[in-house]
Motif scaffolding. Structure first.
Motif, PDB file in Angstrom:
ATOM      1  N   ILE A 161       0.824  -1.215   0.000  1.00  0.00           N
ATOM      2  CA  ILE A 161       0.000   0.000   0.000  1.00  0.00           C
ATOM      3  C   ILE A 161       0.858   1.266   0.000  1.00  0.00           C
ATOM      4  O   ILE A 161       0.620   2.172  -0.792  1.00  0.00           O
ATOM      5  N   LYS A 202       2.319   1.887  -3.343  1.00  0.00           N
ATOM      6  CA  LYS A 202       1.314   2.348  -4.305  1.00  0.00           C
ATOM      7  C   LYS A 202       0.909   3.790  -4.032  1.00  0.00           C
ATOM      8  O   LYS A 202       0.655   4.554  -4.970  1.00  0.00           O
ATOM      9  N   LEU A 252      -5.524   0.655  -4.988  1.00  0.00           N
ATOM     10  CA  LEU A 252      -4.469   0.198  -4.090  1.00  0.00           C
ATOM     11  C   LEU A 252      -4.525  -1.296  -3.788  1.00  0.00           C
ATOM     12  O   LEU A 252      -3.626  -1.832  -3.142  1.00  0.00           O
ATOM     13  N   SER A 261      -9.606   0.899  -1.154  1.00  0.00           N
ATOM     14  CA  SER A 261      -8.740   1.990  -1.615  1.00  0.00           C
ATOM     15  C   SER A 261      -9.241   3.317  -1.053  1.00  0.00           C
ATOM     16  O   SER A 261      -8.445   4.141  -0.576  1.00  0.00           O
TER      17      SER A 261
END
Length: 193
Positions: free
Chosen positions: A5, A8, A16, A132
């Motif tokens: 995460i 990203k 994500l 996300s």
């Protein structure tokens, strides 16, 4: 569990999570075990949370709610797929008009969840996008929130599995045909390759 995460986020990714995310594997397995109606009911139940969040923030925006209502009618056999597809695409289109990453992800989560009526492989899109959104809106404590939400999804599957065949629920004919779960078939296909 949520190892990629931060990477990203640094890359400014808008999605994500994915089917390969370790934290989603148990949920994906549960999704693979369900019939189509259970997943549709689960998606409808799960969509209510992001729908309320977005309605509070965008009180003049009705496309997500409209898509939800049309898709509920589609699932009951009272609406045809083309109208539902248009409504789902309109829900996704809201994302082009807003800038908040979390809200964009929530609109996509709703669209993916509603698309579960078409095919089970869309079901996992709902958590991929909603999780996300959770990360974007809870930057400091997202790990706890993500884990709680995944547990919520799993509990909802169990609840929906128990009530999916109640006599007060009406289902379209195509949803009454218990066919092979497409999410499970996708996993089997990936194993064979």
């Amino acid at each position: 569990m949520l190892e990629n995460i931060e990477e990203k986020l640094k890359k400014k990714n808008t999605i994500l999570f994915s089917r390969e995310s370790e934290c989603l594997q148990e949920l994906i397995f549960l999704i693979q075990q369900q019939n189509h109606r259970t997943l549709v009911l689960w998606a409808f139940e799960c969509i209510k949370v992001p729908l309320k969040t977005l309605e509070r923030k965008y009180s003049e925006e009705f496309r997500a709610q409209n898509a939800f209502e049309i898709c509920q009618r589609w699932a009951r056999g009272e609406e045809k797929m083309p109208a539902a597809k248009r409504a789902i695409l309109e829900c996704h289109a809201v994302c082009k008009e807003i800038n908040d990453k979390s809200d964009i992800a929530l609109y996509h989560a709703i669209g993916q969840g509603l698309s579960t009526i078409h095919v089970e492989t869309h079901a996992i899109g709902l958590p991929i996008y909603e999780l996300s959104a959770i990360v974007f809106s809870h930057k400091e404590d997202y790990e706890i929130k993500v884990k709680e939400k995944i547990e919520f999804y799993k509990r909802k599957i169990d609840e929906c599995k128990e009530k999916v065949d109640r006599s007060d629920l009406k289902w379209a004919g195509f949803l009454m045909k218990d066919k092979s779960n497409k999410e499970k078939l996708l996993a089997l296909k990936e194993i064979d390759n």
